[in-house]
Design a protein around this motif. Structure first.
Motif, mmCIF file in Angstrom:
data_model
loop_
_atom_site.group_PDB
_atom_site.id
_atom_site.type_symbol
_atom_site.label_atom_id
_atom_site.label_comp_id
_atom_site.label_asym_id
_atom_site.label_seq_id
_atom_site.Cartn_x
_atom_site.Cartn_y
_atom_site.Cartn_z
ATOM 1 N N ASP A 116 39.728 34.497 66.825
ATOM 2 C CA ASP A 116 40.525 34.162 65.640
ATOM 3 C C ASP A 116 40.319 32.732 65.154
ATOM 4 O O ASP A 116 40.936 32.321 64.165
ATOM 5 C CB ASP A 116 42.013 34.393 65.922
ATOM 6 C CG ASP A 116 42.424 35.848 65.744
ATOM 7 O OD1 ASP A 116 41.820 36.530 64.893
ATOM 8 O OD2 ASP A 116 43.339 36.303 66.458
ATOM 9 N N ASP A 118 37.586 31.313 63.793
ATOM 10 C CA ASP A 118 36.957 31.338 62.465
ATOM 11 C C ASP A 118 37.917 31.908 61.423
ATOM 12 O O ASP A 118 37.972 31.424 60.281
ATOM 13 C CB ASP A 118 35.668 32.162 62.507
ATOM 14 C CG ASP A 118 34.561 31.468 63.272
ATOM 15 O OD1 ASP A 118 34.641 30.235 63.458
ATOM 16 O OD2 ASP A 118 33.607 32.159 63.698
ATOM 17 N N GLY A 119 38.677 32.925 61.816
ATOM 18 C CA GLY A 119 39.643 33.521 60.888
ATOM 19 C C GLY A 119 40.705 32.530 60.472
ATOM 20 O O GLY A 119 41.107 32.484 59.302
ATOM 21 N N TYR A 120 41.172 31.710 61.424
ATOM 22 C CA TYR A 120 42.170 30.695 61.088
ATOM 23 C C TYR A 120 41.600 29.695 60.097
ATOM 24 O O TYR A 120 42.286 29.272 59.158
ATOM 25 C CB TYR A 120 42.665 29.959 62.327
ATOM 26 C CG TYR A 120 43.527 28.770 61.960
ATOM 27 C CD1 TYR A 120 44.825 28.961 61.473
ATOM 28 C CD2 TYR A 120 43.029 27.470 62.019
ATOM 29 C CE1 TYR A 120 45.609 27.878 61.085
ATOM 30 C CE2 TYR A 120 43.806 26.388 61.640
ATOM 31 C CZ TYR A 120 45.087 26.588 61.167
ATOM 32 O OH TYR A 120 45.863 25.523 60.770
ATOM 33 N N ARG A 122 39.392 30.186 57.833
ATOM 34 C CA ARG A 122 39.385 30.810 56.501
ATOM 35 C C ARG A 122 40.810 30.944 55.959
ATOM 36 O O ARG A 122 41.050 30.735 54.759
ATOM 37 C CB ARG A 122 38.698 32.175 56.568
ATOM 38 C CG ARG A 122 37.176 32.066 56.756
ATOM 39 C CD ARG A 122 36.468 33.413 56.724
ATOM 40 N NE ARG A 122 36.717 34.165 57.952
ATOM 41 C CZ ARG A 122 37.343 35.332 57.998
ATOM 42 N NH1 ARG A 122 37.819 35.882 56.906
ATOM 43 N NH2 ARG A 122 37.509 35.952 59.155
ATOM 44 N N PHE A 123 41.760 31.265 56.830
ATOM 45 C CA PHE A 123 43.166 31.337 56.415
ATOM 46 C C PHE A 123 43.653 29.975 55.923
ATOM 47 O O PHE A 123 44.337 29.870 54.899
ATOM 48 C CB PHE A 123 44.045 31.818 57.569
ATOM 49 C CG PHE A 123 45.511 31.539 57.375
ATOM 50 C CD1 PHE A 123 46.247 32.228 56.424
ATOM 51 C CD2 PHE A 123 46.162 30.563 58.132
ATOM 52 C CE1 PHE A 123 47.604 31.953 56.225
ATOM 53 C CE2 PHE A 123 47.508 30.290 57.944
ATOM 54 C CZ PHE A 123 48.227 30.987 56.993
ATOM 55 N N GLN A 170 44.619 39.621 57.078
ATOM 56 C CA GLN A 170 43.213 39.811 56.709
ATOM 57 C C GLN A 170 42.308 38.766 57.368
ATOM 58 O O GLN A 170 41.082 38.923 57.393
ATOM 59 C CB GLN A 170 43.053 39.772 55.193
ATOM 60 C CG GLN A 170 43.360 38.432 54.547
ATOM 61 C CD GLN A 170 43.357 38.500 53.019
ATOM 62 O OE1 GLN A 170 42.683 39.334 52.426
ATOM 63 N NE2 GLN A 170 44.129 37.620 52.377
ATOM 64 N N TYR A 171 42.928 37.718 57.932
ATOM 65 C CA TYR A 171 42.155 36.666 58.590
ATOM 66 C C TYR A 171 42.350 36.646 60.114
ATOM 67 O O TYR A 171 41.456 36.230 60.840
ATOM 68 C CB TYR A 171 42.546 35.293 58.043
ATOM 69 C CG TYR A 171 42.343 35.137 56.554
ATOM 70 C CD1 TYR A 171 41.061 35.020 56.024
ATOM 71 C CD2 TYR A 171 43.426 35.117 55.679
ATOM 72 C CE1 TYR A 171 40.870 34.874 54.648
ATOM 73 C CE2 TYR A 171 43.238 34.968 54.306
ATOM 74 C CZ TYR A 171 41.962 34.856 53.801
ATOM 75 O OH TYR A 171 41.773 34.715 52.440
ATOM 76 N N ILE A 172 43.542 37.029 60.575
ATOM 77 C CA ILE A 172 43.931 36.883 61.979
ATOM 78 C C ILE A 172 44.065 38.259 62.624
ATOM 79 O O ILE A 172 44.657 39.171 62.028
ATOM 80 C CB ILE A 172 45.263 36.117 62.101
ATOM 81 C CG1 ILE A 172 45.186 34.763 61.362
ATOM 82 C CG2 ILE A 172 45.657 35.930 63.559
ATOM 83 C CD1 ILE A 172 44.253 33.763 61.977
ATOM 84 N N GLN A 173 43.575 38.399 63.863
ATOM 85 C CA GLN A 173 43.605 39.700 64.545
ATOM 86 C C GLN A 173 44.655 39.774 65.656
ATOM 87 O O GLN A 173 45.278 40.812 65.849
ATOM 88 C CB GLN A 173 42.218 40.010 65.134
ATOM 89 C CG GLN A 173 41.111 40.096 64.088
ATOM 90 C CD GLN A 173 41.419 41.099 62.998
ATOM 91 O OE1 GLN A 173 41.827 42.235 63.276
ATOM 92 N NE2 GLN A 173 41.231 40.687 61.747
ATOM 93 N N ARG A 178 49.329 36.539 64.471
ATOM 94 C CA ARG A 178 49.771 37.052 63.169
ATOM 95 C C ARG A 178 51.235 36.704 62.925
ATOM 96 O O ARG A 178 51.636 36.360 61.804
ATOM 97 C CB ARG A 178 49.561 38.563 63.111
ATOM 98 C CG ARG A 178 48.112 38.979 62.903
ATOM 99 C CD ARG A 178 47.967 40.489 62.868
ATOM 100 N NE ARG A 178 46.643 40.870 62.332
ATOM 101 C CZ ARG A 178 46.261 42.114 62.118
ATOM 102 N NH1 ARG A 178 47.080 43.135 62.402
ATOM 103 N NH2 ARG A 178 45.059 42.364 61.611
#
Length: 487
Positions: A116, A118-120, A122-123, A170-173, A178
């Protein structure tokens, strides 16, 4: 102009200070024996309890009030930053220490779920875009539908049609992360699965400006604002409950207020910091309400209520931070119970406030001052609070003792409880809602009750139920909007 402000919450105080600084003659009339509205202060057995709000963000709004008044903030209040902003605790024992250090946050995210990181990133960049476009809207009135049309393209680009949870997910798994990045709407009365994703900017707001505390508690901030208002020449009248806003039938203009005492006060304009639903339902006679009819007000969706236990302990629990978010075993399903079914669930997600972590003077030496806050359904639910208050209190305290505060029951030395009936009866809040109109997409901006009444041209509304919404930044921004409109 001679202006009457009904209510001394932060929205009313913000408007009153700005209007007095502009040169108007402002009188605040307050129902209760202390100023502050929802930010009332309970004091008992040597403990000081802020009724709320207790999470201070966007300190520039506070600083701006003193700047427009040509006064020094430091002469009135002492603001200190908090680190962590809050701990977010989960029943599996994991803890997320939420603060303003981005590298530290990323390292914690890596420990929760390396995938997460990379997702963070982008978030964060997405929330930054929402912040840059959304923050200016907080001090912009939405009086006309064209005001909404002007910002609609930006709002579509920012995915405002999504919920905060949908935006984050949509960004965090990781399920826990979340929750960490989507729970914020609860702090302003919203459901993370229904509140517009514009509120995702709260994450960037906190990262940019921090989370703060006023030494002495939120009540000290109220007193600082009251002193500022009075130093500018404003008048505060406590124990003055308004029974009716007086309207001239020929001009459709407010002329003053009638008090419960029978006294009449004249004014050229009225600013209501009372609950917006109660303002229209109970203070403005129905024959003068073309838009804000009983049916219109009753058909709005209202936020949840709160069950709050204020308590003092004769020991300190130094393992707990100033702000603790205690996540229960369910998330989305619990929100359905709270907002949709309006069912009082047997499990909890709680906010635990320990201000003595920062200011020990709020309790006797060696003691801690606390409150634990449980979001509960508003009075549209079927809960009988006369019968439920004691067993619900016992269940919460047992939960805290089992999970976070060992031997708690042996160390409680004072206690005070409020439930949805307090919000209805003491704060005149419609349906016992703690945050007034729920912040959904179609109850935000132009869709929300307006800051200037369409029915009574010289009646203005500030506070949680009007634009931009609840929370300290929201209600203080509503005061700025109204003062700018009247200027």
């Amino acid at each position: 102009m001679k202006i009457i402000v009904i209510g001394s919450g932060f929205g009313g105080l913000s408007a009153a200070i700005r209007l007095q600084a502009q040169g108007h003659q402002v009188t605040i009339v307050e129902k209760r024996d202390k100023p502050g509205g929802r930010a009332y202060v309970f004091q008992q057995d040597g403990f000081t309890f802020d009724a709320g709000p207790t999470i201070i963000t966007a300190p520039y709004l506070i600083q701006d009030l003193f700047a427009v008044s040509n006064r020094n903030l430091e002469d009135y209040i002492t603001l200190v930053p908090l680190d962590p902003f809050y701990n977010v605790r989960f029943e599996d024992g994991s803890v997320f220490h939420y603060n303003g250090d981005r590298d530290y946050l990323v390292e914690q995210i890596r420990q929760f779920n390396p995938g997460d990181v990379d997702g963070y990133d982008r978030f964060y960049r997405a929330s930054e875009q929402v912040f840059e476009k959304g923050l200016p809207l907080m001090t912009q009135p939405f009086s006309h539908f064209t005001d909404m049309l002007k910002v609609a393209p930006d709002m579509l680009q920012l995915q405002s049609f999504k919920s905060v949870a949908g935006f984050v997910n949509q960004y965090i798994q990781d399920a826990r992360l979340r929750q960490v990045f989507s729970f914020h709407p609860l702090l302003i009365g919203g459901n993370p699965f229904q509140s517009t994703s514009v509120y995702a900017m709260i994450h960037k707001l906190e990262q940019a400006f921090g989370v703060w505390f006023v030494m002495g508690g939120t009540g000290a901030l109220v007193q600082g604002f009251v002193r500022l208002f009075q130093d500018l020449g404003g008048e505060l009248r406590l124990n003055h409950e308004v029974a009716e806003i007086l309207i001239d039938g020929k001009t459709q203009q407010a002329t003053g207020v009638a008090l419960r005492s029978g006294d009449l006060l004249q004014a050229d304009a009225i600013v209501s910091n009372a609950d917006v639903a109660s303002t229209y339902l109970h203070l403005v006679p129905s024959q003068f309400r073309r838009k804000y009819s009983d049916r219109y007000i009753q058909n709005l969706r209202y936020s949840m209520s709160l069950f709050v236990i204020y308590f003092g302990t004769n020991r300190c629990y130094n393992q707990m931070a100033h702000h603790e978010i205690l996540m229960g075993p369910r998330y989305r399903e619990w929100m359905v119970d709270l907002f949709d079914r309006k069912h009082l669930a047997s499990d909890f997600s709680l906010y635990l406030h320990r201000p003595t972590a920062t200011d020990p003077t709020l309790a006797p030496p060696g003691c801690d001052s606390w409150y634990v806050l449980a979001p509960v359904p508003n009075l549209d639910g079927a809960t009988n609070w006369q019968k439920t208050t004691q067993p619900y209190r016992d269940a919460i305290m047992q939960y805290l003792e089992q999970h976070y505060l060992p031997d708690l029951s042996q160390h409680i030395v004072t206690e005070h409880i409020v439930n949805p009936l307090y919000f209805r009866d003491e704060l005149n809040s419609y349906k016992g809602s703690a945050f007034s109109v729920e912040p959904t997409l179609f109850q935000s901006a132009w869709f929300r009750p307006h800051n200037q009444s369409e029915d009574i041209a010289n009646l203005y509304c500030v506070g949680a139920g009007t634009h931009p919404g609840a929370g300290l930044p929201g209600v203080m921004s509503s005061g700025k909007i109204v003062a700018d409109m009247m200027l």
